[in-house]
Write a protein that holds these residues in place. Structure first.
Motif, PDB file in Angstrom:
ATOM      1  N   ALA A 120     -25.902   2.104  37.631  1.00  0.00           N
ATOM      2  CA  ALA A 120     -25.398   0.616  37.247  1.00  0.00           C
ATOM      3  C   ALA A 120     -26.035   0.236  35.892  1.00  0.00           C
ATOM      4  N   GLY A 121     -27.021   0.519  35.344  1.00  0.00           N
ATOM      5  CA  GLY A 121     -27.338   0.026  34.177  1.00  0.00           C
ATOM      6  C   GLY A 121     -26.748   0.645  33.098  1.00  0.00           C
ATOM      7  N   LEU A 122     -26.403   1.969  33.438  1.00  0.00           N
ATOM      8  CA  LEU A 122     -25.764   2.648  32.129  1.00  0.00           C
ATOM      9  C   LEU A 122     -24.251   2.054  32.058  1.00  0.00           C
ATOM     10  N   ASP A 124     -23.019  -0.715  32.708  1.00  0.00           N
ATOM     11  CA  ASP A 124     -22.931  -2.040  32.258  1.00  0.00           C
ATOM     12  C   ASP A 124     -23.237  -1.755  30.609  1.00  0.00           C
ATOM     13  N   LEU A 125     -24.143  -1.005  30.340  1.00  0.00           N
ATOM     14  CA  LEU A 125     -24.334  -0.772  28.817  1.00  0.00           C
ATOM     15  C   LEU A 125     -23.238  -0.135  28.102  1.00  0.00           C
ATOM     16  N   VAL A 126     -22.645   1.091  28.645  1.00  0.00           N
ATOM     17  CA  VAL A 126     -21.421   1.523  27.761  1.00  0.00           C
ATOM     18  C   VAL A 126     -20.282   0.505  27.930  1.00  0.00           C
ATOM     19  N   THR A 127     -20.086  -0.396  29.037  1.00  0.00           N
ATOM     20  CA  THR A 127     -18.912  -1.273  29.355  1.00  0.00           C
ATOM     21  C   THR A 127     -19.129  -2.307  27.984  1.00  0.00           C
ATOM     22  N   ARG A 128     -20.419  -2.764  27.785  1.00  0.00           N
ATOM     23  CA  ARG A 128     -20.579  -3.773  26.728  1.00  0.00           C
ATOM     24  C   ARG A 128     -20.526  -3.153  25.488  1.00  0.00           C
ATOM     25  N   LEU A 155     -21.763   9.264  32.502  1.00  0.00           N
ATOM     26  CA  LEU A 155     -22.833   8.488  32.644  1.00  0.00           C
ATOM     27  C   LEU A 155     -24.242   9.633  33.213  1.00  0.00           C
ATOM     28  N   ARG A 156     -23.939  10.620  33.903  1.00  0.00           N
ATOM     29  CA  ARG A 156     -25.069  11.712  34.024  1.00  0.00           C
ATOM     30  C   ARG A 156     -25.434  12.298  32.664  1.00  0.00           C
ATOM     31  N   GLY A 160     -30.049   5.555  28.798  1.00  0.00           N
ATOM     32  CA  GLY A 160     -29.868   4.420  28.019  1.00  0.00           C
ATOM     33  C   GLY A 160     -31.359   3.977  27.586  1.00  0.00           C
ATOM     34  N   PHE A 161     -31.213   3.000  26.462  1.00  0.00           N
ATOM     35  CA  PHE A 161     -32.668   2.510  26.096  1.00  0.00           C
ATOM     36  C   PHE A 161     -32.282   1.249  25.737  1.00  0.00           C
ATOM     37  N   ARG A 162     -33.368   0.246  25.999  1.00  0.00           N
ATOM     38  CA  ARG A 162     -33.401  -1.120  25.449  1.00  0.00           C
ATOM     39  C   ARG A 162     -34.619  -1.428  24.676  1.00  0.00           C
ATOM     40  N   MET A 163     -34.519  -2.130  23.585  1.00  0.00           N
ATOM     41  CA  MET A 163     -35.653  -2.383  22.709  1.00  0.00           C
ATOM     42  C   MET A 163     -35.699  -3.823  22.258  1.00  0.00           C
ATOM     43  N   ALA A 164     -36.713  -4.367  22.848  1.00  0.00           N
ATOM     44  CA  ALA A 164     -36.804  -5.801  22.415  1.00  0.00           C
ATOM     45  C   ALA A 164     -37.554  -5.664  21.067  1.00  0.00           C
ATOM     46  N   ILE A 165     -36.845  -6.349  19.976  1.00  0.00           N
ATOM     47  CA  ILE A 165     -37.275  -6.461  18.673  1.00  0.00           C
ATOM     48  C   ILE A 165     -38.705  -7.334  18.668  1.00  0.00           C
TER      49      ILE A 165
END
Length: 206
Positions: A120-122, A124-128, A155-156, A160-165
């Protein structure tokens, strides 16, 4: 990054705008033994965290996707750039004491990336990501245009990664250190070369 005061970008919205204008960034991490780097399309969520948060993904087969991150990660955004010939300077005619240089935008964003693999997270990410970059070219393709089972298979193969600056440096070197007449010459020269993208950033006020 070497950051002389007259080239430092201090306005956060302007830095965010510069990040959004870059199509491809480089994620650099240290695993305790070697530096790892991957060029990636990224998206910035401006209002998430103090300086914003970056999202992207790597191929699951990429060693950087599974390697430990020791210390901070660095994301490099190289914006517009252009060679500046001394021939454009009024000072060349006056004293001859001029040399070539390079004008450019550069943003360094630091933080600790968090990796994720939930579908689900991936999705959402590729959609955005798709919406952001399709929007840059006036495109209309959507992730949902592809078969659902095909997208699930894709997706498999990613992480994904998230990086708060946590630290953000912006540098805009656009001839600010030159006299007005030199800056006007640089802007005119760049426009003759079809480089309005850089010329538009030359400050032309005293």
């Amino acid at each position: 990054m070497y950051l002389p005061p007259h080239f430092e970008m201090r306005d956060l919205p302007a830095i965010h705008e510069a990040i959004d204008s870059v199509g491809l960034a480089n994620l650099v991490t240290w695993n305790g033994t070697e530096l790892l780097a991957t060029p990636l399309p990224l998206i910035l969520v401006r209002d998430e965290g103090e300086f914003g948060t970056l999202y992207g993904h790597l191929a699951k087969a990429n060693p950087q996707a599974s390697a430990p991150v020791v210390g901070e990660a660095l994301t490099l955004f190289a914006g517009v750039d252009a060679y500046i010939t001394p021939s454009w300077y009024a000072t060349k005619q006056e004293t001859g004491k001029v040399v070539p240089t390079w004008n450019y935008d550069s943003i360094h964003a630091y933080g600790a990336p968090e990796f994720f693999q939930d579908e689900a997270g991936l999705l959402d990410l590729v959609t955005r990501l798709t919406q952001h970059h399709e929007g840059r070219i006036g495109g209309a393709w959507q992730v949902s245009d592809a078969p659902e089972d095909f997208i699930r298979g894709q997706l498999r193969g990613i992480v994904g990664f998230r990086m708060a600056i946590t630290r953000l440096q912006g540098k805009r070197k656009m001839s600010q250190n030159r006299p007005l007449a030199d800056r006007e010459g640089v802007a005119a020269g760049l426009r003759e070369q079809g480089r309005d993208d850089v010329a538009d950033l030359i400050p032309l006020r005293k």
